[in-house]
Structure formats: C-alpha cells, structure tokens
Write an enzyme that holds these catalytic residues in place. Structure first.
Site, PDB file in Angstrom:
ATOM      1  N   HIS A 154     -21.796  13.863  25.766  1.00 18.25           N
ATOM      2  CA  HIS A 154     -23.082  14.555  25.935  1.00 18.25           C
ATOM      3  C   HIS A 154     -23.989  13.905  26.975  1.00 18.25           C
ATOM      4  CE1 HIS A 154     -24.299  11.450  23.007  1.00 18.25           C
ATOM      5  NE2 HIS A 154     -25.545  11.652  23.399  1.00 18.25           N
ATOM      6  N   ASP A 155     -23.884  12.605  27.153  1.00 18.31           N
ATOM      7  CA  ASP A 155     -24.759  11.918  28.114  1.00 18.31           C
ATOM      8  C   ASP A 155     -24.014  11.462  29.368  1.00 18.31           C
ATOM      9  OD1 ASP A 155     -27.238  12.198  26.984  1.00 18.31           O
ATOM     10  OD2 ASP A 155     -27.179  10.322  25.875  1.00 18.31           O
ATOM     11  N   LYS A 158     -25.720  10.815  32.705  1.00 18.43           N
ATOM     12  CA  LYS A 158     -26.597   9.661  32.926  1.00 18.43           C
ATOM     13  C   LYS A 158     -25.987   8.622  33.863  1.00 18.43           C
ATOM     14  CE  LYS A 158     -29.489   9.917  28.802  1.00 18.43           C
ATOM     15  NZ  LYS A 158     -29.931   9.254  27.566  1.00 18.43           N
ATOM     16  N   HIS A 183     -29.837  15.030  34.040  1.00 21.72           N
ATOM     17  CA  HIS A 183     -28.538  14.484  33.642  1.00 21.72           C
ATOM     18  C   HIS A 183     -27.649  15.520  32.970  1.00 21.72           C
ATOM     19  CE1 HIS A 183     -30.260  14.061  29.531  1.00 21.72           C
ATOM     20  NE2 HIS A 183     -29.010  14.017  29.130  1.00 21.72           N
ATOM     21  N   HIS A 208     -27.636  20.758  25.081  1.00 23.99           N
ATOM     22  CA  HIS A 208     -28.107  20.107  23.856  1.00 23.99           C
ATOM     23  C   HIS A 208     -29.589  19.745  23.891  1.00 23.99           C
ATOM     24  CE1 HIS A 208     -27.017  16.495  26.244  1.00 23.99           C
ATOM     25  NE2 HIS A 208     -27.845  15.815  25.459  1.00 23.99           N
ATOM     26  N   HIS A 209     -30.267  19.993  25.030  1.00 23.88           N
ATOM     27  CA  HIS A 209     -31.723  19.801  25.098  1.00 23.88           C
ATOM     28  C   HIS A 209     -32.472  21.130  25.220  1.00 23.88           C
ATOM     29  CE1 HIS A 209     -31.942  15.461  25.052  1.00 23.88           C
ATOM     30  NE2 HIS A 209     -31.004  15.376  25.989  1.00 23.88           N
ATOM     31  N   ASP A 237     -28.264  14.798  17.051  1.00 26.91           N
ATOM     32  CA  ASP A 237     -28.657  13.869  18.113  1.00 26.91           C
ATOM     33  C   ASP A 237     -30.099  13.400  17.931  1.00 26.91           C
ATOM     34  OD1 ASP A 237     -28.290  12.477  20.586  1.00 26.91           O
ATOM     35  OD2 ASP A 237     -29.327  14.093  21.636  1.00 26.91           O
TER      36      ASP A 237
END
Length: 289
Positions: A154-155, A158, A183, A208-209, A237
C-alpha cells in the site's frame, strides 16, 4: 512413545522399494502379497515421482478374477504415472513460486516501513486486521489474496518521497502534503509495470486514502465507487495508525481509536465496514462490549 508406522507392503511396498512398476497376475499366489487383501485377484502398480523420488503409487486391481497383464498395459500405466508425476512437479513448482512471491511482497512491505522506524510492524499488523475484517465480510479466496498483497504494497509509492518529509515531526505544509499524497499515484504507476500484480491490488494501493464523502485522494471517489478492498483496508490502516506511536503523537487506546472510526463512519469510512470492524475488535478482545 509414539509407535512407528509400519512400512508399506504388498504392491505399494515393492514399488516404493524398487522404484519400478510391479505386476501380480495371480495376487494371492504372489510372494509379496498382503494377507489382509483376500479380494485382490490381479494387481498392477506404477510409481509416482516428484523431485526425483517416489512419492506415491497408482494402481489397477481386479477384484473378481485373475486376468493377464500384458506388457502393453504395463507400458500404458507407466505412461499415465509419468504424466501424473510431471503434473506433481509442475504443481510443486507453482506452489513454490507462489510462496516465494508472497514472501517477497511481504518483505518489500516491511522494507518500505523501515524507512520510518516509528511504523515498524505496521505492515504485518494492518494486514492481519484487514484479513480478519475481510473474512467477516465473506471475501472469497482471490479477494483475500488481493487484499493481502494490497496491504503489503500500500505504501510502495513512498519510495519517491523524501526521507525528511517521511520523518518530519511537525505539521506538513500544503506543498509537502501534496507531495506526500502523490505516493498513491506513484505506487499505482509502479505496479502497472508488473504484469503479475492484479488490478484489484493496485486499487488498494491507489484508493486507500479516498473518503466515503468524496473528499479523499487521488480521484475523489465517493461511497460505493471506492473499490471494496480499498474501503476495507482504509479502516484497518487508520485504526493501526491511531493506536501506534508517531513522532507527532502518542499511541491512542483501542477504545479511543474505535470511537474515531465510529465518528467518521459515513464521512471518511464506509459505515458497514466500520460496524463489522468494531465487531472484529470485540471478538478479538481489543474492544469492550
């Protein structure tokens, strides 16, 4: 003391011992017969191999009368056994490939979180929480795999975010916030190049944001337009982020974090997902009645 398992005998035992096919036209007169198999009249068995060793036996038996076992039948059974053995080897290779890929994705997720040590363990924790929630929401096996991979990755975007920004202890400026939000798009772009990463996994990474009320990023999706797996992951999360210490805040209690999820139900989060997640927390003893 555990009793040792008796060694295989009869046709199976001879195939395993010799590594070759065995035929017994008159099984009851065959020297290596099993005395507890009085109904077998004729038998033929061939070895199944995986990784070069015998791992099983395929058999033909006649329980009514003795029948001849021509060489052509032995050859045919050997051919069938060889095809099955090849399938076993392929299955083992595919299983190993899947396990290796799974481990590599999890390791990648843990490496990403190591860039900002305050989130160490976040990937494993949020994956566990998301999967528990997914089970309660009756996701099928493929959906659970996609959710798990999405949690690992998910990240991933970054990697393009400056370390100073990731580790900043104070509030972000508007420009810094925009750089941080980017990101998810970078992560989606990176994974588009990987043919083995399904679209559903990229949806978790990209969305997811997003917010239930449409105020999230990057695409300002709202309500059920947000992919389900992203909605599930988002709740898990945020909960883990709240109960974990950060440079800018202490760890919250599970009760306080749950209260925030409930407050944001219908705003930031899918209300149905939040309610199910609270049930999971209660079942796991992380939340009082």
């Amino acid at each position: 003391m555990t009793a040792s398992r008796p060694a295989p005998s009869g046709l199976i035992g001879e195939v395993i011992r010799t590594g070759r096919s065995q035929a017994a036209e008159d099984y009851q007169s065959w020297p290596e017969r099993r005395t507890d198999a009085p109904n077998v009249r004729t038998g033929l068995a061939a070895p199944l191999r995986a990784g070069g060793r015998v791992v099983g036996v395929v058999m033909l038996v006649h329980l009514v009368r003795r029948v001849p076992v021509p060489g052509a039948l032995v050859t045919l059974l050997d051919t069938v056994a060889q095809r099955i053995s090849q399938a076993l080897d392929r299955a083992a290779s595919v299983e190993h490939l899947h396990a290796t890929r799974e481990a590599a994705l999890r390791t990648l997720g843990r490496m990403l979180e190591s860039r900002d040590g305050d989130t160490f363990g976040h990937t494993d924790r949020v994956t566990t929480l998301a999967l528990r929630l997914g089970e309660r929401l009756e996701l099928n096996e493929a959906q659970r795999q996609h959710l798990r991979w999405g949690a690992y990755l998910h990240d991933i975007g970054k990697v393009a975010v400056d370390d100073r920004l990731l580790r900043k202890t104070g509030p972000l400026t508007p420009a810094e916030r925009e750089a941080m939000q980017w990101h998810v798009e970078i992560g989606d772009q990176l994974l588009r190049e990987e043919v083995f990463v399904p679209r559903e996994v990229r949806e978790v990474v990209r969305h997811h944001h997003e917010r239930w009320d449409g105020g999230g990023y990057p695409d300002r999706l709202a309500g059920p337009d947000i992919p389900l797996l992203a909605r599930i992951f988002s709740v898990a999360d945020v909960f883990d982020a709240l109960i974990s210490p950060r440079p800018y805040k202490p760890a919250w209690t599970a009760q306080a974090a749950a209260a925030t999820l409930l407050e944001q139900s219908g705003r930031q989060f899918d209300p149905a997902v939040v309610q199910m997640f609270l049930n999971v927390l209660r079942e796991d003893g992380l939340l009082d009645g």
